[in-house]
Scaffold this active site. Structure first.
Site, PDB file in Angstrom:
ATOM      1  N   GLU A   6       0.826  -1.207   0.000  1.00  0.00           N
ATOM      2  CA  GLU A   6       0.000   0.000   0.000  1.00  0.00           C
ATOM      3  C   GLU A   6       0.865   1.263   0.000  1.00  0.00           C
ATOM      4  OE1 GLU A   6      -4.040  -0.430   2.040  1.00  0.00           O
ATOM      5  OE2 GLU A   6      -2.801  -1.828   3.177  1.00  0.00           O
ATOM      6  N   GLU A   9      -5.171  -9.031   3.176  1.00  0.00           N
ATOM      7  CA  GLU A   9      -5.955  -8.616   4.347  1.00  0.00           C
ATOM      8  C   GLU A   9      -7.260  -9.377   4.529  1.00  0.00           C
ATOM      9  OE1 GLU A   9      -3.217  -5.108   3.602  1.00  0.00           O
ATOM     10  OE2 GLU A   9      -4.261  -6.616   2.400  1.00  0.00           O
TER      11      GLU A   9
END
Length: 257
Positions: free
Chosen positions: A113, A133
């Site tokens: 990210e 995730e």
């Protein structure tokens, strides 16, 4: 040496993650130091390009899971924890100069990210990238859900996030997640060559072009970043409630016996 340090190579500022004993796991301490180094680089006129890289065996294994668990387990801690993380990706994207992420071996979760906040990504051929995730009942909430679609397209972004699949460097290059892939031994040299291509042009023009391109690609970024954390709070609350119900069931079972 600091947990994050900077190294100048002429007009190029290398910002280096330096927690190799923990696979450069992104703790709050590391993220605060990274954010500060990036802000300094952004503010210095003598810096025309930034390279983000990691010391040790991998670029970064992502978020520090011990800290994440502590944050998720306490109501009201998620947004402050997330802000320190998100600030690093945001400053990479917002500075009016190119940021190149040099990736070797591992770049997953929060590390990817942050890398998505950079302008260009160059990887070694042995690199593995992914956003796992959803395996753990949460979502990519420090820009991954917002930035990935603009980089690889909506369908591929959904596939990567919703399957939690880790991909190799070759596939990452094929779908546009990374710009270039080279042999591990050639990574540093190839990064320098890419930087030289950037430096051959007007750094002022590159910086302004970058801002226009990003605004065009992600016009609703602020809104989607807020949506990320709102939905993450929902996921975390659901996890807490599920854990509470399981604990109550176990207590009832123990009492019955």
């Amino acid at each position: 040496m600091s947990i994050v340090f900077s190294e100048d190579r002429g007009p190029v500022r290398h910002v280096v993650l330096n927690r190799p004993e923990k696979r450069n796991a992104m703790s709050q301490e590391l993220l605060r130091a990274l954010g500060e180094e990036l802000r300094v680089a952004a503010a210095e006129d003598s810096v025309h390009c930034v390279v983000l890289r990691g010391e040790g065996p991998v670029f970064s294994a992502g978020v520090d899971l011990v800290e994440l668990a502590a944050s998720a387990g306490k109501s009201g801690h998620l947004r402050p924890f997330r802000k320190v993380f998100l600030d690093c990706a945001n400053v990479c994207e917002e500075m009016a100069k190119p940021v190149v992420c040099q990736i070797h071996r591992t770049c997953v979760g929060g590390a990817l990210e942050v890398a998505l906040g950079c302008d260009l990504r160059i990887a070694s051929s042995d690199a593995q990238l992914g956003l796992p995730e959803v395996k753990f009942g949460i979502i990519p909430d420090v820009g991954g859900s917002s930035r990935l679609p603009a980089v690889v397209g909506l369908g591929r972004a959904k596939e990567l996030i919703m399957t939690a699949r880790t991909i190799d460097a070759a596939e990452a290059e094929r779908i546009g997640l990374v710009n270039r892939v080279v042999a591990p031994a050639e990574l540093e040299q190839a990064t320098d060559a890419l930087v030289e291509e950037l430096l051959a042009n007007s750094h002022l023009a590159i910086g302004r072009a970058k801002r226009v391109i990003d605004a065009s690609a992600r016009p609703a970024l602020a809104a989607t970043l807020e949506l990320e954390v709102a939905f993450q709070e929902y996921c975390v609350a659901a996890m807490r409630e599920n854990a509470r119900l399981q604990a109550e069931a176990q207590e009832a079972l123990a009492g019955a016996t």
